[in-house]
Scaffold this motif. Sequence first.
Motif, mmCIF file in Angstrom:
data_model
loop_
_atom_site.group_PDB
_atom_site.id
_atom_site.type_symbol
_atom_site.label_atom_id
_atom_site.label_comp_id
_atom_site.label_asym_id
_atom_site.label_seq_id
_atom_site.Cartn_x
_atom_site.Cartn_y
_atom_site.Cartn_z
ATOM 1 N N ASN A 109 48.592 39.984 46.513
ATOM 2 C CA ASN A 109 48.591 38.836 45.420
ATOM 3 C C ASN A 109 47.131 37.983 45.286
ATOM 4 O O ASN A 109 46.794 37.586 43.973
ATOM 5 C CB ASN A 109 49.586 37.985 45.546
ATOM 6 C CG ASN A 109 51.066 38.508 45.189
ATOM 7 O OD1 ASN A 109 51.182 39.381 44.528
ATOM 8 N ND2 ASN A 109 51.990 38.158 46.145
ATOM 9 N N LYS A 110 46.739 38.117 46.500
ATOM 10 C CA LYS A 110 45.331 37.247 46.281
ATOM 11 C C LYS A 110 44.307 38.013 45.595
ATOM 12 O O LYS A 110 43.390 37.293 45.025
ATOM 13 C CB LYS A 110 44.875 37.045 47.765
ATOM 14 C CG LYS A 110 45.619 36.097 48.784
ATOM 15 C CD LYS A 110 45.025 35.955 50.136
ATOM 16 C CE LYS A 110 45.923 35.201 50.863
ATOM 17 N NZ LYS A 110 45.166 34.740 52.293
ATOM 18 N N ILE A 111 44.130 39.436 45.817
ATOM 19 C CA ILE A 111 43.442 40.147 44.925
ATOM 20 C C ILE A 111 43.628 40.159 43.435
ATOM 21 O O ILE A 111 42.629 39.972 42.762
ATOM 22 C CB ILE A 111 43.311 41.811 45.458
ATOM 23 C CG1 ILE A 111 42.945 41.943 46.926
ATOM 24 C CG2 ILE A 111 42.552 42.692 44.773
ATOM 25 C CD1 ILE A 111 43.144 43.395 47.501
ATOM 26 N N LYS A 112 44.895 40.212 43.253
ATOM 27 C CA LYS A 112 45.361 40.135 41.689
ATOM 28 C C LYS A 112 44.900 38.562 40.980
ATOM 29 O O LYS A 112 44.314 38.683 39.847
ATOM 30 C CB LYS A 112 46.739 40.240 41.568
ATOM 31 C CG LYS A 112 47.067 41.546 41.848
ATOM 32 C CD LYS A 112 48.722 41.714 42.270
ATOM 33 C CE LYS A 112 49.471 41.467 40.644
ATOM 34 N NZ LYS A 112 50.998 41.583 40.891
ATOM 35 N N ASP A 113 45.088 37.554 41.920
ATOM 36 C CA ASP A 113 44.748 36.380 41.460
ATOM 37 C C ASP A 113 43.324 36.084 41.272
ATOM 38 O O ASP A 113 42.924 35.528 40.494
ATOM 39 C CB ASP A 113 45.108 35.296 42.585
ATOM 40 C CG ASP A 113 46.713 35.026 42.215
ATOM 41 O OD1 ASP A 113 47.444 35.411 41.421
ATOM 42 O OD2 ASP A 113 47.320 34.574 43.352
ATOM 43 N N LYS A 114 42.464 37.009 42.386
ATOM 44 C CA LYS A 114 41.147 36.712 42.216
ATOM 45 C C LYS A 114 40.478 37.384 41.024
ATOM 46 O O LYS A 114 39.680 36.937 40.553
ATOM 47 C CB LYS A 114 40.420 37.362 43.507
ATOM 48 C CG LYS A 114 39.038 37.125 43.537
ATOM 49 C CD LYS A 114 38.711 35.833 44.165
ATOM 50 C CE LYS A 114 37.103 35.724 44.355
ATOM 51 N NZ LYS A 114 36.737 34.393 44.807
ATOM 52 N N PHE A 115 41.117 38.388 40.601
ATOM 53 C CA PHE A 115 40.733 39.334 39.255
ATOM 54 C C PHE A 115 41.216 38.444 38.170
ATOM 55 O O PHE A 115 40.106 38.535 37.234
ATOM 56 C CB PHE A 115 41.462 40.637 39.343
ATOM 57 C CG PHE A 115 40.594 41.679 39.875
ATOM 58 C CD1 PHE A 115 39.384 42.262 39.429
ATOM 59 C CD2 PHE A 115 41.153 42.613 41.006
ATOM 60 C CE1 PHE A 115 38.553 43.284 40.195
ATOM 61 C CE2 PHE A 115 40.360 43.561 41.698
ATOM 62 C CZ PHE A 115 39.105 43.796 41.138
ATOM 63 N N ARG A 116 42.140 37.854 38.221
ATOM 64 C CA ARG A 116 42.202 37.045 36.986
ATOM 65 C C ARG A 116 41.439 35.821 36.789
ATOM 66 O O ARG A 116 41.093 35.341 35.968
ATOM 67 C CB ARG A 116 43.748 36.560 37.036
ATOM 68 C CG ARG A 116 44.980 37.697 36.876
ATOM 69 C CD ARG A 116 46.255 37.268 36.831
ATOM 70 N NE ARG A 116 47.258 38.154 36.686
ATOM 71 C CZ ARG A 116 48.039 38.842 37.680
ATOM 72 N NH1 ARG A 116 48.027 38.000 38.656
ATOM 73 N NH2 ARG A 116 48.825 39.828 37.352
ATOM 74 N N ASP A 117 41.035 35.250 37.867
ATOM 75 C CA ASP A 117 40.140 34.099 38.061
ATOM 76 C C ASP A 117 38.707 34.537 37.669
ATOM 77 O O ASP A 117 38.071 33.677 37.057
ATOM 78 C CB ASP A 117 40.064 33.425 39.273
ATOM 79 C CG ASP A 117 41.305 32.786 39.910
ATOM 80 O OD1 ASP A 117 42.097 32.431 38.941
ATOM 81 O OD2 ASP A 117 41.313 32.578 41.041
ATOM 82 N N MET A 118 38.458 35.651 37.706
ATOM 83 C CA MET A 118 37.395 36.307 37.115
ATOM 84 C C MET A 118 37.150 36.548 35.665
ATOM 85 O O MET A 118 36.233 36.981 35.231
ATOM 86 C CB MET A 118 36.970 37.612 37.954
ATOM 87 C CG MET A 118 36.568 37.335 39.294
ATOM 88 S SD MET A 118 36.175 39.030 40.254
ATOM 89 C CE MET A 118 35.559 38.301 41.966
ATOM 90 N N GLY A 119 38.302 36.772 34.988
ATOM 91 C CA GLY A 119 38.546 36.831 33.521
ATOM 92 C C GLY A 119 38.869 38.189 33.294
ATOM 93 O O GLY A 119 38.982 38.722 32.141
ATOM 94 N N ALA A 120 39.592 39.112 34.432
ATOM 95 C CA ALA A 120 40.109 40.370 33.883
ATOM 96 C C ALA A 120 41.504 40.079 33.196
ATOM 97 O O ALA A 120 42.002 39.003 33.265
ATOM 98 C CB ALA A 120 40.286 41.142 35.261
ATOM 99 N N GLY A 121 41.909 41.150 32.504
ATOM 100 C CA GLY A 121 42.966 40.964 31.783
ATOM 101 C C GLY A 121 44.205 41.549 32.683
ATOM 102 O O GLY A 121 44.296 40.968 33.990
ATOM 103 N N SER A 122 45.022 42.529 32.223
ATOM 104 C CA SER A 122 46.063 42.974 33.074
ATOM 105 C C SER A 122 45.668 43.692 34.430
ATOM 106 O O SER A 122 44.551 44.476 34.366
ATOM 107 C CB SER A 122 47.013 43.821 32.379
ATOM 108 O OG SER A 122 47.572 43.054 31.294
#
Length: 308
Positions: A190-203
């Motif tokens: 979940n931390k990795i997923k949240d980090k990617f989303r914070d960076m501007g990634a999509g799904s």
Amino acid sequence: MEPEQMKEYIKDFSLDNCPLGNQGYTRVLLQLFGYAGHGKSSFINSCKYVMDDAEYAEYAKVADSIKGPETLMRNSYLLANNVTLVDNRGAAKMDKMEIGEIYLQLGNFLPLDSPVVWQTNFSDMMNKVLASEKQECATDFIVPIFVYSAKAGMLDAEIGEIISCAKKITGLEPTVVVTHGLSIPAAELNKIKDKFRDMGAGSVYPLENYTQEDNMKTRGKHKVILRCLYKSLKNVEFRMKDKLDPIQERIERKGFLITYAHERGVKEARDRGILEERERAIQEARQKAIQEARAKQEKAKKSKCPIS
């Protein structure tokens, strides 16, 4: 949506059926990019396995843990009539040179199914952009898919820049595939997923690839891989609601890359100048220290006193 429905959508996908027609695009390139050895080739094999309804086959050579990464080219694999998977050469260090090479591949400025030789300087990068005029690839609709292994742990700072620039180059938020995503604790994932989303990634799609050793078909694996492909094409369909021009998009990508190469080249020259200036200062300080030591020795000899 059920797996079979997603599979049929992918197989039948056509740019002609988009809201404003194909607008000059002829195919979709699902471009995989990221670090070397993070599972891009395995993901391609998994996608082909899910879509082909055949026995598992290693279409893309998978990296050996001892020998290192296998993909030193931009290899393409037909997934459906209008959809091609591209296994780009991955970066080992993610330094500025390798990041520039990733942008060249992602922007479609290097030929498919050809070796990728890392550039040695930013002038080389600019020359590659200019040499791309010989390629006939302006009609490819590019979809960025960043592949990252959960086993690598938390994300490096450089990834944020890459995600942001991938969006600028392609006009789409990068999809993220997290390989080995089900083999780490849920909290860490979940931390990795949240980090990617914070960076501007999509799904973000955590998954386990099929392999030569583990290719027993499961509904769970099939579904997440199909969902990733299905949603990627749905993003294309959504983007094609806007009035687009593939030739103009390529011109803008070229401008981005030339600007990137120029700015990095200037920074490299500036950094080199700072280092040279620092080295001169060190040499001058060293010479001064030697001169002072010699002067002290001469003074001691003249006074016939021991050196203090």
